[in-house]
Design an enzyme around this catalytic site. Structure first.
Site, short mmCIF file in Angstrom:
data_model
loop_
_atom_site.label_atom_id
_atom_site.label_comp_id
_atom_site.label_asym_id
_atom_site.label_seq_id
_atom_site.Cartn_x
_atom_site.Cartn_y
_atom_site.Cartn_z
N ASP A 1 -6.17 -7.22 4.10
CA ASP A 1 -7.35 -6.58 3.51
C ASP A 1 -8.27 -7.64 2.92
O ASP A 1 -9.47 -7.67 3.18
CB ASP A 1 -6.91 -5.58 2.44
CG ASP A 1 -8.09 -4.89 1.79
OD1 ASP A 1 -8.99 -4.44 2.51
OD2 ASP A 1 -8.13 -4.83 0.54
N ASP B 1 -12.11 -9.29 4.61
CA ASP B 1 -13.45 -9.27 3.99
C ASP B 1 -14.01 -10.68 3.90
O ASP B 1 -15.21 -10.90 4.11
CB ASP B 1 -13.40 -8.66 2.57
CG ASP B 1 -13.76 -7.17 2.56
OD1 ASP B 1 -13.44 -6.48 3.54
OD2 ASP B 1 -14.34 -6.70 1.56
N ASP C 1 -3.03 -18.24 0.05
CA ASP C 1 -4.08 -18.92 -0.71
C ASP C 1 -4.72 -20.03 0.13
O ASP C 1 -5.95 -20.17 0.19
CB ASP C 1 -3.56 -19.44 -2.06
CG ASP C 1 -2.24 -20.18 -1.96
OD1 ASP C 1 -1.65 -20.26 -0.86
OD2 ASP C 1 -1.78 -20.70 -3.01
N TYR D 1 0.83 -1.21 0.00
CA TYR D 1 0.00 0.00 0.00
C TYR D 1 0.86 1.27 0.00
O TYR D 1 0.42 2.32 -0.43
CB TYR D 1 -0.90 0.04 1.24
CG TYR D 1 -2.21 -0.70 1.11
CD1 TYR D 1 -2.27 -2.02 0.68
CD2 TYR D 1 -3.41 -0.06 1.43
CE1 TYR D 1 -3.48 -2.69 0.59
CE2 TYR D 1 -4.62 -0.73 1.34
CZ TYR D 1 -4.65 -2.04 0.92
OH TYR D 1 -5.85 -2.69 0.84
N LYS E 1 3.28 -15.35 1.63
CA LYS E 1 3.42 -16.03 0.34
C LYS E 1 4.91 -16.32 0.15
O LYS E 1 5.54 -15.95 -0.85
CB LYS E 1 2.85 -15.13 -0.78
CG LYS E 1 2.67 -15.81 -2.13
CD LYS E 1 1.58 -16.86 -2.17
CE LYS E 1 1.60 -17.59 -3.51
NZ LYS E 1 0.65 -18.72 -3.56
C1 IPM Z 1 -10.37 -1.38 4.26
C2 IPM Z 1 -10.58 -0.77 2.90
C3 IPM Z 1 -9.42 0.16 2.58
C4 IPM Z 1 -8.15 -0.68 2.56
C5 IPM Z 1 -9.55 0.98 1.27
C6 IPM Z 1 -10.85 1.70 1.16
C7 IPM Z 1 -8.39 1.94 1.14
O1 IPM Z 1 -10.76 -1.75 1.93
O2 IPM Z 1 -10.33 -0.63 5.25
O3 IPM Z 1 -10.28 -2.61 4.35
O4 IPM Z 1 -7.84 -1.31 1.53
O5 IPM Z 1 -7.46 -0.71 3.58
MN MN Z 2 -10.87 -3.76 2.75
#
Ligand code: IPM
Ligand code: MN
Ligand code: NAD
Length: 362
Positions: free
Chosen positions: A249, A253, A225, A146, A192
């Site tokens: 990240d 999710d 993975d 990032y 990885k």
């Molecule tokens: C998160 C989001 C952010 C990230 C984006 C919006 C920059 O996806 O907080 O997980 O990738 O960190």
């Molecule tokens: Mn995210």
């Protein structure tokens, strides 16, 4: 004696203000019974700040954060076709969020994922697979791909760079090992290392930190993975996961839907003088303004703020318990329940009035 704390509230965009409004209402209901005096300052951030000030993290917001004990953020960003997304990358909403994290120095992003007893039916997994899930994802937040340089793109080539300094890996590993001591005693480092030099380096440094400082904690290593597959098929195999910015990240999710909805997952970003607390989900433009957003991730983030930044663990437990009670009673629409955002907020406020049994801190 009543303690006073000052919260910087960054509502952001689309569902962001909807969830921060819920958090504020619930915190204001909770504060008197927790002997807390909370003050809030709302500050422009994200797309709303681009519209008002021409940039996502404007100087007045930056300056006001200096007076805060904690920062509570809704969510930022717009739908894909929004003019905000046509701006050069460094002026975009997401860059503002990264700048905020870097400004606060919050390198450790804690994302707990819990399937609560009795709420297994809300998970998209079979209840017997979901049962007992209690994972803490520790995501490195201010380094990795990032922030690595060089980073650029032109018509023929795009470049991003994943870099980790030894000190960055050591400090996030310490956060994970320390957390594991208070939980199941196992850290899984996700990388990885079979392909990436930066990941082999990460793995070697994590091993070194354990040997030198945390020999009592069990350390496992999993490729990213395989970790994705295992999170979806055997989530109870994990206790604490420590991983880099990008892998964290993606995995968070994925893990977020294990309890039933992305809207459930809270986060705390720590490591600087002032902590940042935000739900894992984004600004969800597709459901904004329709009383549909699930505020649980935001309320969980508010509880983490009480616990980690405001030294109010009892208030945090009371808030978590009230949310669990409201969920068990009748969850939000995204979870197959009937409650909209406002009705769920009211249910949490009502549940706060019921005394709660003491819970084990996480
Ligand atoms: C998160 C989001 C952010 C990230 C984006 C919006 C920059 O996806 O907080 O997980 O990738 O960190
Ligand atoms: Mn995210
Ligand atoms: P998103 O998380 O906003 O939404 C993904 C899906 O989940 C959508 O269908 C949405 O309706 C649903 N959802 C998300 N939160 C929910 C909730 N609380 N209750 C019920 N349903 C919920 O991700 P996206 O659509 O990829 O991104 C939208 C915008 O948000 C983009 O601009 C993105 O960059 C931004 N974003 C911001 C943050 C943040 O502020 N921390 C995090 C992720 C994405």
């Amino acid at each position: 004696m009543s303690r006073t704390a000052h919260v910087a509230l960054l509502p952001g965009d689309y569902v962001g203000p909807e969830v921060t409004d819920v958090a504020r209402t619930v915190l204001e209901a909770l504060a008197p019974q927790a002997d807390l005096t909370l003050t809030f300052t709302e500050l422009p951030f994200g797309g709303a700040a681009i519209d008002a000030h021409g940039e996502p993290f404007p100087a007045p917001t930056r300056a006001a954060l200096a007076d805060a004990d904690a920062v509570l953020l809704g969510a930022v960003g717009g739908p894909q076709d929004h003019p905000w997304n046509a701006l050069p990358r460094e002026q975009r909403v997401e860059s503002g969020l990264l700048a905020l994290r870097a400004h606060l120095g919050v390198f450790a992003n804690l994302r707990p994922v819990v399937v609560h007893p009795g709420l297994e039916r809300l998970s998209p997994l079979k209840p017997e697979v979901a049962e007992g899930t209690d994972v803490l994802i520790v995501r490195e937040l201010t380094g990795g791909i990032y922030f690595g340089t060089p980073s650029h793109a032109d018509a023929t080539r795009g470049v991003s760079t994943m870099v980790y300094e030894r000190s960055e890996v050591e400090r996030i590993a310490r956060v994970a090992f320390d957390a594991a001591r208070g939980r199941g005693g196992t850290v899984t480092s996700v990388d990885k290392a079979n392909v990436l030099d930066v990941s082999q380096f990460w793995r070697d440094v994590v091993i070194g930190v354990r040997e030198a400082e945390f020999p009592d904690v069990t350390l496992e290593h999993t490729y990213v993975d395989a970790a994705a597959m295992k999170l979806a098929s055997e989530p109870t195999a994990f206790d604490v996961i420590v991983t880099g910015n990008l892998f964290g990240d993606v995995l968070s999710d994925l893990a977020a839907v294990l309890p039933g909805s992305l809207g459930l997952l809270p986060s705390a970003s720590l490591g600087g003088d002032v902590g940042l607390f935000e739900p894992v989900h984004g600004s969800a433009p597709d459901i904004a303004g329709r009383d549909l957003v699930n505020p649980v991730g935001m309320l969980g983030s508010a509880a983490m703020m009480l616990r980690h930044a405001l030294q109010a663990p009892d208030a945090a437990d009371a808030l978590d318990a009230a949310v669990q009670r409201a969920l068990a009673d009748d969850p939000t629409v995204d979870l197959g329940g009937t409650r909209g955002t406002a009705a769920f907020r009211d249910a949490v406020v009502d549940a706060l009035a019921v005394p709660t049994p003491a819970r084990t801190p996480r």
